[in-house]
Structure formats: structure tokens, C-alpha cells
Design a protein around this motif. Sequence first.
Motif, short mmCIF file in Angstrom:
data_model
loop_
_atom_site.label_atom_id
_atom_site.label_comp_id
_atom_site.label_asym_id
_atom_site.label_seq_id
_atom_site.Cartn_x
_atom_site.Cartn_y
_atom_site.Cartn_z
N LEU A 97 0.83 -1.20 0.00
CA LEU A 97 0.00 0.00 0.00
C LEU A 97 0.86 1.25 0.00
CD1 LEU A 97 -2.90 -0.81 2.48
CD2 LEU A 97 -3.03 -0.61 0.01
N SER A 98 1.90 1.23 0.82
CA SER A 98 2.77 2.40 0.92
C SER A 98 3.47 2.70 -0.39
CB SER A 98 3.80 2.18 2.04
OG SER A 98 3.16 1.98 3.27
N ALA A 99 3.76 1.65 -1.15
CA ALA A 99 4.48 1.84 -2.41
C ALA A 99 3.59 2.43 -3.49
CB ALA A 99 5.04 0.50 -2.90
N HIS A 100 2.26 2.32 -3.31
CA HIS A 100 1.36 2.73 -4.39
C HIS A 100 0.37 3.79 -3.99
CE1 HIS A 100 2.19 -0.10 -7.75
NE2 HIS A 100 2.82 -0.71 -6.79
N ASN A 101 0.64 4.50 -2.89
CA ASN A 101 -0.32 5.54 -2.53
C ASN A 101 -0.12 6.77 -3.41
OD1 ASN A 101 2.03 6.66 -1.46
ND2 ASN A 101 1.51 6.09 0.63
N GLY A 102 -1.09 7.64 -3.42
CA GLY A 102 -1.00 8.82 -4.26
C GLY A 102 -1.99 9.86 -3.81
N GLY A 103 -1.94 11.02 -4.43
CA GLY A 103 -2.79 12.10 -4.01
C GLY A 103 -3.94 12.36 -4.97
N VAL A 104 -5.11 12.68 -4.41
CA VAL A 104 -6.25 13.07 -5.23
C VAL A 104 -6.02 14.50 -5.70
CG1 VAL A 104 -8.73 13.50 -5.22
CG2 VAL A 104 -7.80 11.54 -3.98
N LYS A 105 -6.23 14.75 -6.97
CA LYS A 105 -5.96 16.07 -7.54
C LYS A 105 -7.25 16.87 -7.58
CE LYS A 105 -2.30 14.09 -10.39
NZ LYS A 105 -1.85 13.76 -11.77
N LEU A 106 -7.30 17.93 -6.78
CA LEU A 106 -8.50 18.75 -6.72
C LEU A 106 -8.74 19.51 -8.02
CD1 LEU A 106 -8.34 20.16 -3.08
CD2 LEU A 106 -9.55 18.15 -3.93
N SER A 107 -7.71 19.58 -8.86
CA SER A 107 -7.88 20.22 -10.17
C SER A 107 -8.82 19.41 -11.07
CB SER A 107 -6.53 20.39 -10.86
OG SER A 107 -5.89 19.13 -11.02
N SER A 108 -9.10 18.15 -10.66
CA SER A 108 -10.00 17.31 -11.45
C SER A 108 -11.47 17.60 -11.20
CB SER A 108 -9.73 15.82 -11.13
OG SER A 108 -8.40 15.47 -11.42
N ILE A 109 -11.77 18.49 -10.26
CA ILE A 109 -13.17 18.79 -9.94
C ILE A 109 -13.85 19.45 -11.13
CG2 ILE A 109 -14.70 20.18 -8.48
CD1 ILE A 109 -12.64 19.91 -6.25
N ARG A 110 -15.00 18.90 -11.49
CA ARG A 110 -15.83 19.47 -12.56
C ARG A 110 -17.00 20.18 -11.88
NH1 ARG A 110 -17.04 13.77 -15.04
NH2 ARG A 110 -17.27 13.50 -12.79
N PHE A 111 -16.99 21.50 -11.90
CA PHE A 111 -18.02 22.24 -11.18
C PHE A 111 -19.39 22.11 -11.82
CE2 PHE A 111 -14.10 24.14 -9.62
CZ PHE A 111 -14.35 24.13 -8.26
N SER A 112 -19.43 21.57 -13.04
CA SER A 112 -20.72 21.27 -13.66
C SER A 112 -21.43 20.13 -12.93
CB SER A 112 -20.52 20.89 -15.13
OG SER A 112 -19.69 19.74 -15.24
N LYS A 113 -20.69 19.39 -12.10
CA LYS A 113 -21.26 18.28 -11.33
C LYS A 113 -21.63 18.71 -9.91
CE LYS A 113 -20.53 15.15 -14.57
NZ LYS A 113 -21.63 14.42 -15.22
N TYR A 114 -21.76 20.02 -9.68
CA TYR A 114 -21.98 20.50 -8.31
C TYR A 114 -23.23 19.89 -7.67
CZ TYR A 114 -25.80 23.44 -10.03
OH TYR A 114 -26.97 23.88 -10.58
N ALA A 115 -24.26 19.64 -8.46
CA ALA A 115 -25.51 19.12 -7.90
C ALA A 115 -25.29 17.77 -7.22
CB ALA A 115 -26.56 18.98 -8.99
N TYR A 116 -24.35 16.98 -7.71
CA TYR A 116 -24.14 15.64 -7.19
C TYR A 116 -23.29 15.63 -5.92
CZ TYR A 116 -26.10 14.30 -11.67
OH TYR A 116 -26.94 14.18 -12.75
N PHE A 117 -22.21 16.43 -5.89
CA PHE A 117 -21.42 16.39 -4.66
C PHE A 117 -22.01 17.28 -3.57
CE2 PHE A 117 -18.79 19.38 -7.33
CZ PHE A 117 -18.83 20.52 -6.53
N LEU A 118 -22.82 18.27 -3.95
CA LEU A 118 -23.48 19.08 -2.93
C LEU A 118 -24.73 18.41 -2.38
CD1 LEU A 118 -23.22 22.74 -4.30
CD2 LEU A 118 -21.94 21.71 -2.42
#
Length: 469
Positions: A15-36
Motif C-alpha cells: 500500500l505504501s508503495a502505491h499511494n497517491g494524491g487526489v488532484k482537486l484540479s479534477s473537480i468538474r463544477f458542472s457536477k456541483y448538484a451531485y457532490f453538494l
Amino acid sequence: MESKMKGIFGFVSDLSAHNGGVKLSSIRFSKYAYFLAYAFELMLFKTRGHFFPVEVPFFKISGYTAVLAVHGIASLIVMLLWSNRFKKLIYVSVTVMVAGFIPFLFLPYGTPRLLFAMIAYAGLGGCVTAARCGYAFALNNAERLIGMLIMFFFCACIYFLDYIGVEERSTVPLVLTLVLLFAFCFCLLKFREDDLEVKEETIKQDTKGLYCALAYFMAYFSIDSYTWSLVDNTQKPSYLFFVIGMLLAGILFALAFTRLKMNPWHIWNIFLGVAALMALFAMLASAIGTTKPQHFFAGLSLIGWPLSIYMLGCAQRQFASYKLLKQCTVVFVIASPVLNFSEGLAEKVAPQFFPAAALIVVILFLLLTLFFSQYSYTHLFSVPWVSNMVKDDMNYAEPETDIFSGYDLTPRQREVAELLLQAKTRRQIAGELGLSESTVKTHTSDLYKRLNINSRAELFKLFGVKENG
């Protein structure tokens, strides 16, 4: 036992060898209705619980139990009726929810208010099913993460209002609840049937992965039912430490996935550790003369709340069809009362020993986590699953009809076998997997033993691959 522990530490190493970060630049604000929508639902639920209690009994059942029962039943019914054509279910659920909530918020305490609360929660049960499906099937990882962060910090503000003594049913909570109610409805009515991408069929691997995620989800809420019972919001100096702990938990949750490049397994163990400390300080409160550490670690332990929801949403996206999701919902609705029964019984029968019972429960789940770590790794936290956390979205689980089907290989052995069949050198494999060459050699040796072969030439022959290809 030695091989078991070796497997656990090998699992953590992978797990430690393959962890990574979620990129907030991937947020699509057109999908606001779903995450809100899902964030608003959780916020609405929390606001109601703090500022609009239901105290009148329904026959001989407490009002709180009655509205939760209606909420759970309605959620199950809507889930069982859910399909790719879900707009009518959303319209009906929203209508029932609003028709119940408006009178419920304004009526004085009494039986009519309780009845409207039950109507409101029946509608909310249908709406939460819609919100969960949107959260799982219309969003990517970054959008799921931002939805949970919005919810979490808003709920921290609710606890702060509780700390400063905002009265129940006063203007601020009333306006806040109404705004949340209509914002939630607005988001739900923006749902589009073509936006939800759901698998049509699932395989055995999918079932195991989703049920494993569901087990972690239910484990969190089982532990939370104990730890939350040890929080006393009337102890204002200590309750401030609870709010501070919760804020730190939210910051840690955000950094863990974005900057610290941790994965769910690491954060889960942080949650178990702080939950154990919370129960321990609850036991020692009378001896040390303060409940501040107890409340601080209680707030910090809430990191498990967004984590369990986020994990389940990601797992649903990768593993679930609507059919499998319905099966899991039935299991959850049946199991939930059983999981909460022990907490209520322990608090009622022996309240003086309740902190010790909470500590025992946390330790029990910690041991279960370690014991089933290899199973969790194989079916949920496997390297391909964790590596998805770095991508824009969760990929579907690989079907079991691949060339390695039937050989009972671990996810790591599958990776090594794939690269060996591509004629990669040990050094190249080490570079791609982020391992040392000696570790690759060990995995290769284990792979050959599992396949009952002795060389790469035999591996090529076994899987029908030409050595020069």
C-alpha cells in the motif's frame, strides 16, 4: 502466525508503495448538484438532530426511534425501486420531504409535529438514496472528496453553534435548516438520468469488494455509536476541545488524500488509534480530573465519518451494479439495528463500565482489521484499487475472465506476472512497481511456486506467449 504477520506487513508495504494524491484540479463544477446533494443531506440530518429534537413518543416507541425507522424503511423501498429511470422517484421523495419538513419545523411539540416529522423523514429517506447514487455514480474522486469536506466542516460549525449555546428552534437554526432543505431539493431536481454511469453486470470479485467496503462502513458507525455516547455537550470547556479535534480531523482528512499521499488503509488505522485514546481517557477522566482529552480525541475520531462514506462511494463506483447495490442496502438496513443494539444495552445495563466497553469494542475492531487485512487487501485495498485514487475516477474491477483466472494469484503476483509476460527485466519491473529488485525477485519466486513452474520460459509456455513476442 508468523506467516500471517508477514502477510500483514507485506500488505502495508504494498500500500505504501502505491499511494497517491487526489488532484482537486479534477473537480468538474458542472457536477456541483451531485457532490453538494449528498453533503446537504448529511448537513440537514445533522442540523435536525441538534436543533429540532423529536421527544413525543409514537405509541410506546420513542419519537427518535420512530422517525429513524421510517427514514430507513423509505430509503430501502426507494432503493429497491431504483433504476436508470429514477426522476419520478426523486420528484415523489422531494415532495413528501418538503410537505413534512415545513410543518415539522414550525409546529409546537406534540403528536402532530411528530407525525409531520415522520412524513419528512420518509421523504428524506428517498432523497438520501438518490443523493448516494449520485455521489457514487456521477462523480470522480476529487468531487467525492470535496463533497465530504464541505459536509464535514459545516457540521463542525453546527457543533460550534451548539458550544456557544444557540437555542433549539431559534431563528439561526431555523433559517439554516430551511436554506439547506431547499438547496438540497434544488440539487436533487438537477439530477439527470444520463449522468449516472453504472455497471450492468457484476462478477464475484465485485461482490467481495463492495461487501468489504460496506463492512468498513458499518464498523465505523458501530464504533461511533459508542464513542459519541461519551461526548457531553453540556461540559462547555471540554466540548470546545471536541470542536477543535473535529476541525483538526477535517484538515487531516483533506491533507491525507491530497498532500500527504496516504490511502484509506492508513487513515482507517489513525481513526482506530484516536478512538481507542478517546475511550481510554474517558476511563481515566475521574482520575485525571478533566474530560478535555476525552472530548478532543472524540472530535479527532470523527475522521472516520467522511472516510467511511468516501470509501464506500468509491467502491460502489468501481464494483456495483444497481442489483448489487440493492442487495447491500438490504444487508445494511437489517444489520444496522443489530449493530447499535449492543451500545444501547451496555449504556443502560452498566453505565459506569461504558467507557471500558467502548475501549473493548475499538480494540476488537482493531484486531479484526489486522486479522482480515490480507482479505481486505485482496478484495478492496489491492494495489490496482488504491492506484485508482490518483486517477480522475475509479476504474471498473477487472473481470475474472482474464488469463490468470483460476490460479488464485494475489494482486501483486498478477502485476509481476503481467510484466514478466511483457519480457520486462527485473530492474524494469522494480521501477514500474516502485519496489526494490530483491523484492521483485521474492515476488517472482512466490509466483513460480504458486504456478508450479521454475522459469520464465515455463511461464511463457503456460500462458501461450511466444518468448520473442
